[in-house]
Design a protein around this motif. Sequence first.
Motif: not given
Length: 406
Positions: A223-236, A348-358
């Motif tokens: 989804a992040t890759g789609q957002a970066q190239v303007g192809k993150l679509w939603v169908d509400p 004890g928590s893992r670190k993520g990719l830093g993409l979730g909140l973005y």
Amino acid sequence: MTTGKVNRAPRGADESCGGTNPGEHVKILLADDDLVSRFVLQRAVEQLGHECLLAADGEQAWQLVRDCEPDVLVSDWMMPGTDGPELCRRIRALRTPHYTYIVLLTSLSERADQLAGMKAGADDYLTKPLDPFALAAALVAASRVTSLHVELERFRSEQLDAREQVLSHVSHELRTPLAVIHGFVSLLRDGIGGPLTAPQSEFVDTVFRNTNLLRRMVDDLIATGQAQVGKLWVDPAPGAVGPLITGVVSGLAAAAAAKSVTVEVELCRNLPPVLVDDQRIEQVLTNLLGNALKFTPAGGRVVIGARPDDRHPDAVMVSVADTGVGMAEAESMQVFNRLYQGDHSAEGSRKGLGLGLYLCQQLVSAHGGEIWVDSEVGKGSSFSFTLPVACSVETAEQERTAWRAS
């Protein structure tokens, strides 16, 4: 969302700055509150072969900078309201790939004043009365700098596109084996392969949780890759947000139990239907609840709910609040940035990719909503976002059609 590409052809090196030293034709914004000075500037710039935009004060210049993206701004220092240095600060605060070269015109002779203008964001300054040859030289330098920025941005965009293509390919390739692992682990959990001992069940549950975690990370990458190239679509479409919340809570119940964190659901009665892409908002809720669990220590509490938005009667507000480690204000301002990772995860928590909140921000914005965070160090965080109310089926369908066309 776009990748920030500059949609302009590269300027040719064979152009000249109106017969002066080798340069290029650029779009120049002239800002001066004095009519005569503005006219003199315009004549001088047009004689050099450049395109001119005119502003009678700082506020008008600020509007033109945002609307027209000039290559160069030549601004008087002393203007009522928004002066030259303030205009510089505003332009430099813009988060845009386009670079505007700024030349300040000043009658101030003190070096300290000139240095203050440069610190505010100016690239050059010229003193009054204006020397046409000094102006021509400044514009030659400006054209070279802006051309360099265009080329750097084009190179950056090409590198970003290449990276996103690799990430997209790898992410899609991971989906199939992950789906197979998830399917067979589900069969084991359901006893299809025979009864499991207590330790075996625990092992299988651990594999199942981490497989789901990896699937969500892969989905976020795609989804992040789609957002970066303007192809993150939603169908509400018109729907209820309550079942989405309870479904996500159920899906993460095992993870909450494993950390001994209590999850509570608070849904107002008679919530109106909202315009929602179920799959995308499930992704948002999963990221927010997953983060809350990650940053909340054992024995903590997470509350997820939905209610009408007090500020906007045409929206429903969804919130995820935790009693975790919280964040300072400076960190709260960065959490929605791509690849940002906080340093205050629970032990004890893992670190993520830093993409979730973005990604949450991108998906909520695509729905026409907004997302924000309220947090305090040591007391926890509350993430909230809004979804537009579908006032009626007819109105919802009209809005849905408008979204698809935009």
